[in-house]
Design a protein around this motif. Sequence first.
Motif, mmCIF file in Angstrom:
data_model
loop_
_atom_site.group_PDB
_atom_site.id
_atom_site.type_symbol
_atom_site.label_atom_id
_atom_site.label_comp_id
_atom_site.label_asym_id
_atom_site.label_seq_id
_atom_site.Cartn_x
_atom_site.Cartn_y
_atom_site.Cartn_z
ATOM 1 N N ASN A 271 0.740 -1.139 -0.249
ATOM 2 C CA ASN A 271 -0.066 -0.334 -0.482
ATOM 3 C C ASN A 271 0.809 1.166 0.013
ATOM 4 O O ASN A 271 1.393 1.661 1.188
ATOM 5 N N GLU B 198 -0.454 4.750 1.484
ATOM 6 C CA GLU B 198 -0.627 4.787 2.515
ATOM 7 C C GLU B 198 1.416 4.836 2.965
ATOM 8 O O GLU B 198 1.137 5.859 4.487
ATOM 9 N N ARG C 172 -10.754 12.407 8.004
ATOM 10 C CA ARG C 172 -11.778 11.691 7.232
ATOM 11 C C ARG C 172 -11.588 10.595 6.533
ATOM 12 O O ARG C 172 -11.661 9.976 6.013
ATOM 13 N N LYS D 81 -9.233 7.769 6.862
ATOM 14 C CA LYS D 81 -10.483 6.915 7.305
ATOM 15 C C LYS D 81 -10.921 6.012 6.599
ATOM 16 O O LYS D 81 -10.753 4.878 6.049
ATOM 17 N N GLU D 82 -11.532 6.871 5.651
ATOM 18 C CA GLU D 82 -12.685 6.472 4.338
ATOM 19 C C GLU D 82 -11.175 5.497 3.115
ATOM 20 O O GLU D 82 -12.169 4.509 2.554
ATOM 21 N N LYS D 83 -10.509 5.924 3.407
ATOM 22 C CA LYS D 83 -8.961 5.486 2.383
ATOM 23 C C LYS D 83 -9.061 3.954 3.122
ATOM 24 O O LYS D 83 -7.735 3.325 2.572
ATOM 25 N N ASN D 84 -9.248 3.619 4.316
ATOM 26 C CA ASN D 84 -8.362 2.946 5.422
ATOM 27 C C ASN D 84 -6.779 2.761 5.494
ATOM 28 O O ASN D 84 -5.696 1.978 5.364
ATOM 29 N N ILE D 85 -6.758 4.377 5.657
ATOM 30 C CA ILE D 85 -5.115 4.361 5.534
ATOM 31 C C ILE D 85 -4.819 5.078 7.419
ATOM 32 O O ILE D 85 -5.300 5.667 7.402
ATOM 33 N N ASP D 86 -3.546 3.707 7.986
ATOM 34 C CA ASP D 86 -3.559 3.595 9.212
ATOM 35 C C ASP D 86 -1.971 4.377 9.295
ATOM 36 O O ASP D 86 -1.065 3.631 9.189
#
Length: 486
Positions: A213, A216, A293, A296-301
């Motif tokens: 990823n 990310e 936001r 969060k919506e892109k599943n980036i941690d």
Amino acid sequence: MKQVPTGFQNGFLWGGAVAACQIEGAYDVDGRGLSSSDIHAYDKNLDRANIEKEGGDTLAGIYRRIEDKESYYPKRYGIDFYHTYKSDLALMKEMGFKAFRTSISWSRIFPNGDELEPNEKGLEFYDYLIDEIIKNGMEPIMTMSHYDIPLHLITEYGGFGNKKMIDFFVRYAKVLLERYKGKVKYWIVCNQVNLLPTVQFGSLGLYDDEAENMEELMYQAVHNQFVAGAKVVELAKEIDPEAMMGTMLADGTLYPKSCNPEDIVGTLKKNRMQQYFFSDVQLRGEYPIYALRYFKEKNIDLKFEEGDEELLKNNKMQFLAISYYSSYVFNHETDDGTPFKAEKNPYLKPTPWEWRADPLGFYNCLSQLWDRYEIPLMIAENGLGALDTVEGDGSIHDPYRIEYLQQHIEQLKECVKDGVDILAYLSWGPIDIVSSSSAEMSKRYGYIYVDLDDLGQGTGKRLKKDSFYWYKHVIETNGEDLNWNS
């Protein structure tokens, strides 16, 4: 009641800007190590209109380039400024420069990047260079990191994707702040922090196959760079309280393609994530909710360390530097809102590199940033890359460059009249240098022509273009008279 400015203040910092990795050369002199820019090869089949990435590669590709003996790597040689800086600065003094921006090559100070002690020979060069800038009546404006991360930090640690990079960078910055205390007032910590993913290799030290990823990893690396920058600001407060620490954006302010509300709102959201996010964190001191936001919506941690948020809050940058060249548009019918992509503006004429000049966009960009932050702005880059012709008598007529700069300085003056606090205007680049994006010499920005071709062949002789005399006149009149007749 406040007075309405009528023009540039007395003592305004007119000047120019370059980067160590594009100008110095001497890549293997006095203990310097290889940097990320040193493996950007010149491509004879370059498609100038479609350059999407600068110097990126896989890890295996990086090692191949290090060993490559066949290709030409122009940024290793630049224009030999390492040996010609005195005569080149003398030409800029002749133009009347009040300021000169350049960068310090990280790998000249810490050849591998992870050493405990700096390379004294590398520091000595910058001792001489900074003293020479000051001797010639110019304010030195120095960038700590401008696309030349020590290559060892990329291959061994993975660049800023690794939190260890924070300590390496802060150690490097501490050496600079201590060494040049009282000499350098303005520091730009990292060049164009938002110009991603185009230069994520040079800016963040990320290679193409570093993670599954990459988006990310890119934002994690940006966070690590934010933290490093905040720690540098914290250090500067202790070491040299008179110094001003700044961050820098490559202007990415988009226009909506139409007055369709989807274009309007889509433009707003995209401008946030590809431009304002970076300056919001470093100037306001915290991550904006719209960015959280998005992650969060892109599943980036993103991994925050304890104390990161407090560090960012308490160590904001003190000025905002801007590079500005052209503008683009957002079209909701073709754009899904992913940052760092845009359409070309059909109302503007392209250069061979598809950079479309837009002086009013300069006014728009600076006005938006001033209204948002009310913090001093610095024009750290602005210029026109073009194909110049040397006439038989050695003259170089570049009315296209003069016209571009005239129109942009006119709009800069409009900003000043609106009350925008502009610290300096540093045109890019006052002398021809190797192009950052295309690694060619043919893309020339300078007032001073350098007789070298794309393969480094030529005499290296310096010639004054018509724009040399024009810019000298602009500085003499403090921007009041932008016209000039040869």
